[in-house]
Scaffold this motif. Structure first.
Motif, mmCIF file in Angstrom:
data_model
loop_
_atom_site.group_PDB
_atom_site.id
_atom_site.type_symbol
_atom_site.label_atom_id
_atom_site.label_comp_id
_atom_site.label_asym_id
_atom_site.label_seq_id
_atom_site.Cartn_x
_atom_site.Cartn_y
_atom_site.Cartn_z
ATOM 1 N N THR A 1 0.715 -1.212 0.024
ATOM 2 C CA THR A 1 0.041 0.154 0.027
ATOM 3 C C THR A 1 0.874 1.171 0.023
ATOM 4 O OG1 THR A 1 -1.950 -1.027 1.009
ATOM 5 C CG2 THR A 1 -1.709 1.330 1.343
ATOM 6 N N MET A 2 1.922 1.255 0.985
ATOM 7 C CA MET A 2 2.610 2.567 0.987
ATOM 8 C C MET A 2 3.665 2.795 -0.076
ATOM 9 S SD MET A 2 1.457 3.793 3.673
ATOM 10 C CE MET A 2 2.538 5.179 3.747
ATOM 11 N N PHE A 3 4.116 1.508 -0.862
ATOM 12 C CA PHE A 3 4.867 1.918 -1.757
ATOM 13 C C PHE A 3 4.175 2.476 -3.068
ATOM 14 C CE2 PHE A 3 6.586 0.318 -6.071
ATOM 15 C CZ PHE A 3 7.862 0.757 -6.040
ATOM 16 N N TYR A 4 3.107 1.999 -3.520
ATOM 17 C CA TYR A 4 2.315 2.541 -4.440
ATOM 18 C C TYR A 4 1.722 4.015 -4.070
ATOM 19 C CZ TYR A 4 3.014 -1.515 -7.424
ATOM 20 O OH TYR A 4 3.414 -2.621 -8.201
ATOM 21 N N LEU A 5 1.291 4.232 -3.071
ATOM 22 C CA LEU A 5 1.089 5.511 -2.456
ATOM 23 C C LEU A 5 2.143 6.493 -2.644
ATOM 24 C CD1 LEU A 5 -1.362 4.838 0.494
ATOM 25 C CD2 LEU A 5 -2.087 5.953 -1.893
ATOM 26 N N ARG A 6 3.405 6.148 -2.339
ATOM 27 C CA ARG A 6 4.554 7.103 -2.041
ATOM 28 C C ARG A 6 5.332 7.074 -3.288
ATOM 29 N NH1 ARG A 6 7.517 5.591 3.526
ATOM 30 N NH2 ARG A 6 8.459 7.546 2.906
ATOM 31 N N ARG A 7 5.591 5.895 -4.066
ATOM 32 C CA ARG A 7 6.478 5.677 -5.039
ATOM 33 C C ARG A 7 6.129 5.625 -6.607
ATOM 34 N NH1 ARG A 7 10.083 7.788 -1.725
ATOM 35 N NH2 ARG A 7 10.779 6.233 0.113
ATOM 36 N N GLN A 8 4.834 4.870 -6.538
ATOM 37 C CA GLN A 8 4.176 4.570 -7.826
ATOM 38 C C GLN A 8 2.760 4.957 -7.795
ATOM 39 O OE1 GLN A 8 6.111 3.336 -10.580
ATOM 40 N NE2 GLN A 8 7.992 3.191 -9.377
ATOM 41 N N ARG A 9 2.530 6.285 -7.432
ATOM 42 C CA ARG A 9 1.269 6.830 -7.286
ATOM 43 C C ARG A 9 0.568 6.882 -8.659
ATOM 44 N NH1 ARG A 9 -1.040 9.702 -3.141
ATOM 45 N NH2 ARG A 9 -3.303 9.792 -3.586
ATOM 46 N N SER A 10 1.145 6.803 -9.739
ATOM 47 C CA SER A 10 0.526 6.853 -11.104
ATOM 48 C C SER A 10 -0.013 5.468 -11.353
ATOM 49 C CB SER A 10 1.328 7.125 -12.439
ATOM 50 O OG SER A 10 2.514 6.209 -12.200
ATOM 51 N N GLU A 11 0.479 4.413 -10.717
ATOM 52 C CA GLU A 11 -0.144 2.882 -11.035
ATOM 53 C C GLU A 11 -0.945 2.457 -9.896
ATOM 54 O OE1 GLU A 11 3.256 0.339 -11.485
ATOM 55 O OE2 GLU A 11 4.378 1.677 -12.637
#
Length: 498
Positions: free
Chosen positions: A396-406
């Motif tokens: 959850t945190m990786f896609y919110l912080r690092r890959q928000r476009s995905e």
């Protein structure tokens, strides 16, 4: 604790294995036949005839975690994957503690699996030929540990291919036996084993028994993530690792549900709590003898193959994790050295052999191999269930912080949250906490009841090491975010975004 990149040459064998070997790394790490015959069977003493329900719940929980790990592996292919995920998504200190815990789990897989090999052979040889049980299991355990070390020493290609062959054999044998049992059960087949109807073990009635049994059904799944540390040796790791993690968890999970169901309805759900009391090292050997006659030998070989392959796969995952942590200076530099010919982390393999013997022999002799297995297995479950919850949060945190476009609401929020919630009952029970407030938490029997204390001590030691690193080598912890494995056309030392 010096950084070890200069000593690591020539490094791991880049692109040495394909999707098949990567997939069977996860499959054999779960030890399908061994898990059904040994770890899942332990759960019968808690869940009784409702054991298939505990397996089904474990499958759901682990599939949710597998989804999260697969999503992380798409962007973070590295031998240090287990710690890289939380280090990049949450904080390097969390990554270190997860890697510290995973190092314990995988290190314990060596003594756990080799104790089982010794226990099985010792039990059968004692029952069939009157061989001295203690001497036999000790000799066989040492021989298994040395054999696994030698196999891993030769490099990932040899050990991974052996794991593929062993994995196929055990699955075929147990599927055939399970089908046979279902047919022989006839009118005894019932869907009630997937409810609480047969969860009637004294002291563990209802969901309490299912929660306690789920410690050992989750244990059966531990290893579906073990392909992730092979990312630097796999071809196209961004594709291969996610497929291997999810497919292995799903396929072997269905295998677990079906085989456990078959054993339950054949033996009788109403008396299944006593299933583990059958002799010859495993109740499944007794089932094989009952329906196949002399064919029970195939069942024994399948379990032995499964357990040996599990030890082989665990050594692969363990030494790669140690290699990755040593490469960036978080563990002694010697663990990052690789063999000039075989490209295997040979120092780590020898160290794992020593750890296996140093832990397995005294614990096995003191408690007896069967109790020692349950004890070590419970510790592993307690650590890995916590790690799976962290992986879900990391997704959850990786896609919110690092890959928000995905970012995808289902894959990166709903599934991880459900995954965390699904593991809570088993984790609280394994750790022995919350019994005053949560009715489903009932203390386990000794020595498994000491799991929470042992894990707590290991975590405290990890925190001390973490503080030391922050005080003396603060630049090393951020290195946990580095991604060393990638497609051949990319820089293999590409750093992930800060």
């Amino acid at each position: 604790m010096a950084a070890a990149e200069s000593t690591a040459a020539p490094g791991l064998a880049r692109g040495a294995i394909g999707l098949r070997e990567v997939l069977f790394q996860s499959v054999t790490s779960m030890a399908p036949a061994g898990a059904v015959a040994l770890s899942i069977a332990v759960g019968a003493g808690y869940a009784g005839g409702a054991l298939p329900l505990a397996v089904l719940l474990a499958l759901v929980a682990c599939l949710l975690a597998a989804s999260s790990i697969g999503q992380l592996a798409k962007h973070l292919p590295s031998a240090g994957s287990i710690y890289t995920y939380p280090a990049e998504a949450l904080h390097p200190s969390i990554g270190f503690l997860v890697g510290w815990g995973y190092a314990l789990v995988e290190a314990l897989m060596g003594p756990t699996t080799t104790i089982l090999v010794g226990y099985l052979v010792g039990s059968v040889m004692h029952d069939e030929f009157g061989w001295p049980f203690t001497a036999t299991w000790i000799v066989v355990m040492v021989a298994a540990a040395v054999s696994i070390a030698l196999l891993n020493y030769r490099g990932v290609q040899v050990s991974a291919k052996v794991g593929t062959v062993l994995g196929l054999f055990e699955i075929v044998v147990f599927l055939a036996l399970a089908i046979w049992l279902v047919v022989r059960a006839g009118g005894g087949n019932t869907g009630s084993v997937f409810t609480l109807h047969f969860a009637t073990v004294p002291g563990y009635h209802g969901f309490t028994g299912v929660a306690a049994a789920s410690i050992y059904t989750v244990l059966a799944f531990i290893g579906f993530e073990a392909s992730a540390p092979l990312a630097e040796e796999a071809r196209n790791p961004r594709r291969a690792i996610p497929i291997a993690v999810v497919v292995s968890c799903c396929a072997i999970g269905v295998f677990y549900v079906f085989t456990t169901y078959a054993g339950d309805v054949y033996f009788g759900p109403h008396r299944y709590a006593s299933f583990g009391e059958l002799g010859n090292g495993s109740p499944w050997i007794a089932l094989g003898r009952d329906v196949w006659g002399v064919g029970w030998v195939l069942v024994l070989f399948a379990i032995l193959n499964s357990t040996f392959a599990n030890g082989n796969a665990a050594t692969l995952a363990t030494t790669r994790t140690w290699f990755a942590m040593s490469r960036i200076g978080l563990l002694p530099a010697a663990l990052a050295r690789t063999h000039p010919r075989w490209n295997s982390p040979h120092v780590g393999i020898v160290f794992q052999l020593l750890v296996t013997l140093a832990i397995g022999l005294p614990v096995g002799i003191h408690f007896g191999p069967n109790t020692a297995f349950i004890f070590l297995a419970t510790i592993q479950s307690g650590v890995m269930i916590a790690a799976y919850m962290v992986f879900n949060l990391s997704c959850t945190m990786f896609y919110l912080r690092r890959q928000r476009s995905e970012f995808n609401w289902l894959l990166h929020l709903v599934i991880p949250i459900l995954g965390i919630a699904a593991f809570v009952p088993a984790w609280f029970t394994a750790m022995g906490i919350g019994s005053s407030a949560l009715k489903f938490v009932t203390p386990l029997t000794y020595p498994s009841s000491e799991t929470g204390l042992i894990i707590g001590i290991w975590c405290l030691v990890g925190i001390v090491v973490l503080v030391y690193l922050y005080m003396r080598h603060p630049a090393r912890l951020p290195e946990m975010r580095r991604v060393f494995g990638d497609e051949p056309h990319l820089d293999h030392k590409e750093s992930s975004s800060a």
